[in-house]
Each structure stands twice: as structure tokens, then as C-alpha cells.
Design an enzyme around this catalytic site. Structure first.
Site, mmCIF file in Angstrom:
data_model
loop_
_atom_site.group_PDB
_atom_site.id
_atom_site.type_symbol
_atom_site.label_atom_id
_atom_site.label_comp_id
_atom_site.label_asym_id
_atom_site.label_seq_id
_atom_site.Cartn_x
_atom_site.Cartn_y
_atom_site.Cartn_z
ATOM 1 N N SER A 63 -11.233 -9.062 -3.285
ATOM 2 C CA SER A 63 -11.515 -9.226 -1.755
ATOM 3 C C SER A 63 -12.088 -10.030 -0.758
ATOM 4 C CB SER A 63 -11.722 -7.511 -1.622
ATOM 5 O OG SER A 63 -12.060 -7.779 0.369
ATOM 6 N N ASP A 109 -9.511 -9.179 4.370
ATOM 7 C CA ASP A 109 -9.943 -7.653 5.069
ATOM 8 C C ASP A 109 -9.647 -8.669 7.164
ATOM 9 O OD1 ASP A 109 -9.464 -5.504 3.567
ATOM 10 O OD2 ASP A 109 -11.661 -6.676 2.475
ATOM 11 N N HIS A 129 -7.083 -11.211 -1.214
ATOM 12 C CA HIS A 129 -7.626 -10.013 -0.648
ATOM 13 C C HIS A 129 -8.195 -10.489 0.682
ATOM 14 C CE1 HIS A 129 -6.661 -5.715 1.075
ATOM 15 N NE2 HIS A 129 -7.983 -5.460 1.116
ATOM 16 N N HIS A 142 -4.616 -7.936 4.662
ATOM 17 C CA HIS A 142 -4.811 -6.417 5.842
ATOM 18 C C HIS A 142 -5.478 -6.087 6.480
ATOM 19 C CE1 HIS A 142 -7.038 -2.340 4.854
ATOM 20 N NE2 HIS A 142 -6.087 -1.991 4.859
ATOM 21 N N ASP A 169 -6.718 0.092 -2.196
ATOM 22 C CA ASP A 169 -7.719 -0.756 -1.998
ATOM 23 C C ASP A 169 -9.281 0.406 -1.113
ATOM 24 O OD1 ASP A 169 -9.899 -1.670 -0.835
ATOM 25 O OD2 ASP A 169 -7.812 -2.203 1.465
ATOM 26 N N MET A 173 -11.111 -6.677 10.369
ATOM 27 C CA MET A 173 -11.217 -5.435 11.295
ATOM 28 C C MET A 173 -11.970 -6.314 12.289
ATOM 29 S SD MET A 173 -14.213 -4.252 7.961
ATOM 30 C CE MET A 173 -13.162 -4.089 6.852
ATOM 31 N N MET A 220 -5.390 3.626 0.605
ATOM 32 C CA MET A 220 -6.716 3.168 1.293
ATOM 33 C C MET A 220 -7.013 4.638 0.543
ATOM 34 S SD MET A 220 -7.303 0.360 2.824
ATOM 35 C CE MET A 220 -8.969 0.744 2.607
ATOM 36 N N MET A 226 -7.066 -4.367 9.750
ATOM 37 C CA MET A 226 -7.646 -3.395 10.555
ATOM 38 C C MET A 226 -7.694 -3.478 11.066
ATOM 39 S SD MET A 226 -9.886 -2.320 6.790
ATOM 40 C CE MET A 226 -10.025 -4.337 6.202
#
Ligand code: DX5
Ligand code: ZN
Length: 216
Positions: free
Chosen positions: A8, A35, A33, A66, A175, A37, A137, A68
Site C-alpha cells: 500500500s 488508498d 495498492h 481502493h 486489507d 480517502m 477489511m 474510501m
């Protein structure tokens, strides 16, 4: 299925994204990966499209994005334009998960759906035939460096049973809180792909750590 490791980038050094992405590119890790957010779906803000560019330039490995963020359907096509190969959104973040999955597919990427620790696997029943990947998750989304929630492996086993019942075989990814210390039991529970942030980037030798996770 082969074991996949997805380091990540949330735990990378953002002042040296090019260097850190090239390190992953040289390593045995198959995916990268990413992330994203928004400070609304999760109590933290990471980064968006502009930061994906140097990552995309530095590797040809699969970019596993990913999301979020709330209302992911508004942005999925732009993430695909920015280089995402696989876009995973949260079941809890949209009122129409089927439409979001369809929007990702239409934009030309693989489709992933994720559930938070409190969301039951059963919620995905009607969606499983429409996705390529399910991300379980194993921490509350929002931050790297948290401890693995042990009950996550029961969810993985339950997810596998549900997929068998439906005759579908999405990739199962996990994850949060994964390291070489727990990777063996995680893979044994039926996980195909593990995300690892702090375990990889805080290791003295990240490439060796990736190999330890793959060989756990
Ligand atoms: C958390 C993110 C994770 C995070 C994992 O919301 O989705 O991908 O970077 O970090 P570690 O591996 O440190 O738990
Ligand atoms: Zn993640």
C-alpha cells in the site's frame, strides 16, 4: 490460485513516490495498492488523481485502487483514466452498488467491492456475480498501521462458502494489519491477495519483506 501481495502506497514516502514505486516495481509484489480517502467516508484524507500520475509512470504492475470515498460512482471513470486497472469501492459508500460496479466495468477496469469489519458478507449476495474481486477489511478503513481484527478470517471463510454456493470465484483480497507474521493463516483461510502497508514500508528491507509475506 497464486498468492498476490499488494504493497500500500499509503505507507510510502510521498516525497519519494517515484523511488518507492520503482522499488515495488522491481520487487516480487504483483500489484500496487492505492488508498484514496475523502475525509467523509473515513476520518482521514489521503490523495487523489494527481498523485496517481507519478505512480502510474513508475510501474506497469496492476494498479489496485481502493476508494474510501462517498458516492464513488461519480469518480470511478476518472480513476480509470488516471491509470487504475482495478477499482474497488465500498458497499457502504453508495446507495446503488450495482450501478457503481457497472460504471467501473464500462470505464474499462476490473471491479472490486469492499466491506468494512461490521458489514456482513451476506450483504454481497446479489452483487457477487457482478464483481471480479471482494476486499475484506481487516481493520476499520482510514489509517495504516492498525492491528488485524481476528474475526476477519471467519468472514473470509464465510465469503468463500457464499461464492461456492453461487458458483462464482472472485479474487478475495484482505486489507489491514497484514505482515509476514500472520500471512500464512490469512492465505490458508482462502485469501488470494494481501495488502501490506506498514509491514512493507517500515521494514529495513522492503523487498525481502514482500518475499517473506509471499512465502509465509
Ligand atoms: C486502510 C487502508 C490500508 C492501509 C493498510 O484504510 O485501506 O490499505 O494502507 O495499512 P497496514 O498494512 O499498515 O495495515
Ligand atoms: Zn486499502
Amino acid at each position: 490460485m497464486e498468492r498476490i501481495v499488494a504493497p500500500s502506497m499509503l505507507s510510502a514516502d510521498f516525497g519519494h513516490l517515484d523511488r518507492d514505486t520503482r522499488m515495488i516495481d522491481r520487487s516480487a509484489a504483483q500489484w500496487v495498492h492505492i488508498d484514496v480517502m475523502d475525509g467523509v467516508f473515513v476520518p482521514n484524507i489521503s490523495f487523489g488523481f494527481p498523485v496517481m500520475k507519478p505512480i502510474r509512470r513508475a510501474t506497469e504492475k496492476l494498479l489496485d485502487v481502493h476508494l474510501m470515498i462517498v458516492e464513488p460512482e461519480k469518480y470511478v471513470a476518472r480513476f480509470v483514466e488516471a491509470g487504475a486497472d482495478l477499482v474497488t469501492f465500498h458497499y457502504e459508500a453508495t446507495t446503488d452498488p450495482a450501478a457503481c460496479a457497472e460504471a467501473i466495468r464500462r470505464a474499462g477496469a476490473k471491479v472490486g467491492i469492499s466491506i468494512k469489519p461490521a458489514t456482513p458478507v451476506e450483504a454481497l449476495r446479489g452483487l457477487l456475480p457482478a464483481v471480479d474481486l471482494v476486499l475484506v477489511m481487516s481493520v476499520e478503513p482510514g489509517f495504516g498501521g492498525q492491528s488485524f481484527i481476528p474475526g476477519s478470517l471467519d468472514k473470509v471463510r464465510e465469503l468463500r462458502r457464499l461464492c461456492d454456493e453461487l458458483g462464482v470465484r472472485p479474487v478475495v483480497e484482505i486489507d489491514g494489519g497484514i505482515s509476514a507474521a500472520n500471512a500464512a493463516e490469512v492465505f490458508a483461510a482462502g485469501v488470494d491477495a494481501v495488502v501490506a502497508g506498514s509491514a512493507v514500508f517500515k521494514a529495513a528491507d522492503p523487498e525481502a519483506e514482500i518475499l517473506r509475506i509471499l512465502g509465509a
